[in-house]
Design an enzyme around this catalytic site. Sequence first.
Site, mmCIF file in Angstrom:
data_model
loop_
_atom_site.group_PDB
_atom_site.id
_atom_site.type_symbol
_atom_site.label_atom_id
_atom_site.label_comp_id
_atom_site.label_asym_id
_atom_site.label_seq_id
_atom_site.Cartn_x
_atom_site.Cartn_y
_atom_site.Cartn_z
ATOM 1 N N ARG A 36 6.734 -15.484 4.542
ATOM 2 C CA ARG A 36 7.887 -14.666 4.947
ATOM 3 C C ARG A 36 7.511 -13.654 6.014
ATOM 4 N NH1 ARG A 36 8.411 -13.148 -0.767
ATOM 5 N NH2 ARG A 36 9.599 -14.834 -1.750
ATOM 6 N N ARG B 110 -7.027 -31.893 -13.352
ATOM 7 C CA ARG B 110 -7.870 -30.734 -13.188
ATOM 8 C C ARG B 110 -7.885 -29.987 -14.505
ATOM 9 N NH1 ARG B 110 -12.203 -29.799 -10.776
ATOM 10 N NH2 ARG B 110 -12.410 -27.691 -9.970
ATOM 11 N N ARG C 28 4.361 -24.968 -1.908
ATOM 12 C CA ARG C 28 4.956 -24.266 -3.057
ATOM 13 C C ARG C 28 5.128 -22.781 -2.746
ATOM 14 N NH1 ARG C 28 4.287 -25.969 -8.378
ATOM 15 N NH2 ARG C 28 3.550 -23.964 -9.110
ATOM 16 N N ASP D 288 7.184 -27.421 -12.606
ATOM 17 C CA ASP D 288 7.306 -26.110 -13.221
ATOM 18 C C ASP D 288 8.224 -26.225 -14.441
ATOM 19 O OD1 ASP D 288 5.617 -24.600 -11.648
ATOM 20 O OD2 ASP D 288 7.132 -24.248 -10.118
ATOM 21 N N ARG E 24 -8.349 -16.728 -11.054
ATOM 22 C CA ARG E 24 -7.423 -15.616 -11.296
ATOM 23 C C ARG E 24 -7.899 -14.804 -12.490
ATOM 24 N NH1 ARG E 24 -1.870 -19.278 -10.766
ATOM 25 N NH2 ARG E 24 -2.734 -20.740 -12.255
ATOM 26 N N GLU F 65 -9.569 -17.187 -15.411
ATOM 27 C CA GLU F 65 -9.202 -18.607 -15.397
ATOM 28 C C GLU F 65 -10.194 -19.364 -14.510
ATOM 29 O OE1 GLU F 65 -4.914 -19.109 -14.896
ATOM 30 O OE2 GLU F 65 -5.290 -20.952 -13.794
ATOM 31 N N TYR G 69 3.521 -32.347 -10.829
ATOM 32 C CA TYR G 69 3.258 -30.903 -10.815
ATOM 33 C C TYR G 69 4.576 -30.153 -11.039
ATOM 34 C CZ TYR G 69 0.680 -26.814 -8.830
ATOM 35 O OH TYR G 69 0.046 -25.621 -8.606
HETATM 36 P P1 FAD Z 1 3.001 -29.515 -22.145
HETATM 37 O O1 FAD Z 1 3.442 -28.116 -22.308
HETATM 38 O O2 FAD Z 1 1.620 -29.786 -21.645
HETATM 39 O O3 FAD Z 1 3.193 -30.235 -23.569
HETATM 40 C C1 FAD Z 1 2.668 -31.494 -23.844
HETATM 41 C C2 FAD Z 1 2.246 -31.489 -25.302
HETATM 42 O O4 FAD Z 1 1.927 -32.817 -25.687
HETATM 43 C C3 FAD Z 1 0.999 -30.659 -25.565
HETATM 44 O O5 FAD Z 1 1.267 -29.669 -26.532
HETATM 45 C C4 FAD Z 1 -0.023 -31.672 -26.062
HETATM 46 O O6 FAD Z 1 -0.866 -31.159 -27.074
HETATM 47 C C5 FAD Z 1 0.864 -32.771 -26.605
HETATM 48 N N1 FAD Z 1 0.241 -34.086 -26.629
HETATM 49 C C6 FAD Z 1 -0.331 -34.746 -25.593
HETATM 50 N N2 FAD Z 1 -0.813 -35.931 -26.022
HETATM 51 C C7 FAD Z 1 -0.554 -36.026 -27.340
HETATM 52 C C8 FAD Z 1 -0.811 -37.010 -28.336
HETATM 53 N N3 FAD Z 1 -1.472 -38.144 -28.053
HETATM 54 N N4 FAD Z 1 -0.393 -36.802 -29.608
HETATM 55 C C9 FAD Z 1 0.257 -35.639 -29.927
HETATM 56 N N5 FAD Z 1 0.536 -34.670 -29.017
HETATM 57 C C10 FAD Z 1 0.136 -34.866 -27.745
HETATM 58 N N6 FAD Z 1 5.455 -23.333 -14.832
HETATM 59 C C11 FAD Z 1 6.327 -22.372 -14.409
HETATM 60 O O7 FAD Z 1 7.535 -22.640 -14.317
HETATM 61 N N7 FAD Z 1 5.874 -21.098 -14.099
HETATM 62 C C12 FAD Z 1 4.568 -20.741 -14.201
HETATM 63 O O8 FAD Z 1 4.210 -19.599 -13.929
HETATM 64 C C13 FAD Z 1 3.630 -21.741 -14.642
HETATM 65 N N8 FAD Z 1 2.325 -21.439 -14.745
HETATM 66 C C14 FAD Z 1 1.453 -22.406 -15.170
HETATM 67 C C15 FAD Z 1 0.095 -22.051 -15.279
HETATM 68 C C16 FAD Z 1 -0.813 -23.005 -15.718
HETATM 69 C C17 FAD Z 1 -2.266 -22.629 -15.828
HETATM 70 C C18 FAD Z 1 -0.372 -24.322 -16.050
HETATM 71 C C19 FAD Z 1 -1.365 -25.352 -16.514
HETATM 72 C C20 FAD Z 1 0.954 -24.660 -15.946
HETATM 73 C C21 FAD Z 1 1.890 -23.717 -15.494
HETATM 74 N N9 FAD Z 1 3.247 -24.002 -15.390
HETATM 75 C C22 FAD Z 1 4.128 -23.044 -14.953
HETATM 76 C C23 FAD Z 1 3.776 -25.352 -15.725
HETATM 77 C C24 FAD Z 1 4.266 -25.443 -17.173
HETATM 78 O O9 FAD Z 1 3.195 -25.219 -18.053
HETATM 79 C C25 FAD Z 1 4.836 -26.846 -17.373
HETATM 80 O O10 FAD Z 1 5.866 -27.117 -16.468
HETATM 81 C C26 FAD Z 1 5.386 -27.091 -18.782
HETATM 82 O O11 FAD Z 1 4.747 -26.357 -19.773
HETATM 83 C C27 FAD Z 1 5.241 -28.571 -19.059
HETATM 84 O O12 FAD Z 1 5.837 -28.915 -20.290
HETATM 85 P P2 FAD Z 1 5.525 -30.345 -20.894
HETATM 86 O O13 FAD Z 1 6.333 -30.456 -22.132
HETATM 87 O O14 FAD Z 1 5.683 -31.385 -19.845
HETATM 88 O O15 FAD Z 1 3.965 -30.353 -21.201
HETATM 89 N N1 UDP Z 2 -3.131 -20.832 -3.196
HETATM 90 C C1 UDP Z 2 -4.099 -20.267 -2.394
HETATM 91 N N2 UDP Z 2 -4.407 -18.956 -2.528
HETATM 92 C C2 UDP Z 2 -3.801 -18.175 -3.452
HETATM 93 C C3 UDP Z 2 -2.800 -18.746 -4.283
HETATM 94 C C4 UDP Z 2 -2.500 -20.080 -4.136
HETATM 95 O O1 UDP Z 2 -4.681 -20.954 -1.556
HETATM 96 O O2 UDP Z 2 -4.133 -16.979 -3.543
HETATM 97 C C5 UDP Z 2 -2.831 -22.261 -3.023
HETATM 98 C C6 UDP Z 2 -3.719 -23.145 -3.903
HETATM 99 O O3 UDP Z 2 -3.968 -24.342 -3.200
HETATM 100 C C7 UDP Z 2 -2.831 -23.413 -5.097
HETATM 101 C C8 UDP Z 2 -1.465 -23.536 -4.442
HETATM 102 O O4 UDP Z 2 -1.497 -22.551 -3.384
HETATM 103 O O5 UDP Z 2 -3.212 -24.590 -5.774
HETATM 104 C C9 UDP Z 2 -0.282 -23.301 -5.349
HETATM 105 O O6 UDP Z 2 -0.391 -22.025 -5.909
HETATM 106 P P1 UDP Z 2 0.381 -21.622 -7.239
HETATM 107 O O7 UDP Z 2 0.145 -20.166 -7.474
HETATM 108 O O8 UDP Z 2 1.775 -22.106 -7.130
HETATM 109 O O9 UDP Z 2 -0.416 -22.474 -8.324
HETATM 110 P P2 UDP Z 2 -0.261 -22.604 -9.915
HETATM 111 O O10 UDP Z 2 0.288 -21.294 -10.416
HETATM 112 O O11 UDP Z 2 0.608 -23.782 -10.154
HETATM 113 O O12 UDP Z 2 -1.678 -22.825 -10.344
#
Ligand code: FAD
Ligand code: UDP
Length: 363
Positions: free
Chosen positions: A174, A247, A170, A348, A278, A298, A346
Amino acid sequence: MKYDYLIVGSGLFGSVFAHEAAKKGKKCLVIDRRDHLGGNIYCEEKEGIRIHTYGAHIFHTSNRQIWDYVNQFVEFNHYVNSPVANYKGEIYNLPFNMNTFSRMWGISTPQEAAAIIAAQRKAITGTPENLEEQAISLVGTDIYQKLIKGYTEKQWGRDCKELPAFIIRRLPVRYTYDNNYFNDRYQGIPIGGYNQIIEKLLDGIDTEIGADFIADREKWERAADKIVYTGPIDEYFGYELGRLEYRGLRFETERLEEENHQGVAVMNYTDRETPYTRVIEHKHFEFGHQPVTYITREYPCEWKPGDEAYYPVNDAKNQALYAKYKALAEKETHVIFGGRLGEYKYYDMDKVIERALTCIDGI
Ligand code: FAD
Ligand code: UDP
């Protein structure tokens, strides 16, 4: 009232689906078991600072259609994600680039960096089979030891040899002095916050929060002929084939009486001993100058039933189990399984929107 679609989950997948289905004249009900709409992109505002409640979210995409799609709802600022890694007080730029290599080895040219990495990756011959091999083959052993191994083992609770190689791919590597964490053409944070996207997507659509599909299944199944399910796929099937692993995360947010705590929105702690991965300083996503600041640590943690599932663990064992659930899902012809949890992928944000739009084409 009978709906055309019951949409379980109001994250990006459910909300985009509902919005587009409504445009096609379908009547939708969106439910969510949390006490707010928006899934993981939801933000709370405190003292003028928007807190990314479920972890840092930076929108980025190379898909022009998706960029135009989100820009219908909100404008984006010029934030470019450039996190820094803190290894026992040593500060390195991310992603792995000439700034990182220069700090690590005291060198200045791409040729010097390439020579060091080539020497360090000699041990890896053939296609990398796991995250450790993939990481060493990309950036060598020094960067693997200081910036990847500890962080990854905390994040996933597993040895780097047991994790799939794609997780580390991911990240860009560079041989230029460029700290942009993403390679995508378009990037930013919504001006005025992510919640507006969800509010606009769900404008005019019936919603209910604090409503768990699993807890009251018969009632919800009666509400519509078709279902869009964005919760964990194994939970939908009552875990009948066993449990998929996820996780978990724990967020600890603190208000500090200072204007600028860490000078960057995202600082990664890459040693094994610091229990969090983080620290997010939210105001920097929007270039804030408030007199106070909010930071969030986090902490990755073991996921157990009942906890929020944040990341699917896409190792071989779980992928094999998911394939069995997917086969079951294909027999549920009235249900569309979508999103990070519904497809155990996984994804985005941009990919989730793309998937939802593809599913809509099929209705
Ligand atoms: P979700 O946003 O998880 O929505 C699912 C919803 O379903 C939830 O609100 C949940 O409560 C509901 N639900 C589940 N089961 C039930 C049930 N039985 N009844 C009623 N409701 C239910 N993506 C990026 O592009 N850039 C980023 O920087 C980025 N950072 C992230 C950082 C973290 C820590 C995490 C965890 C994810 C990150 N993502 C990022 C990914 C991003 O969050 C997801 O791609 C996106 O939000 C997923 O949308 P979704 O609708 O699939 O799921
Ligand atoms: N990663 C790492 N060191 C860092 C940042 C990321 O080893 O400082 C690795 C780690 O395995 C992580 C993966 O790269 O799970 C993807 O990172 P990303 O920042 O894309 O994770 P997310 O924002 O989805 O948690």
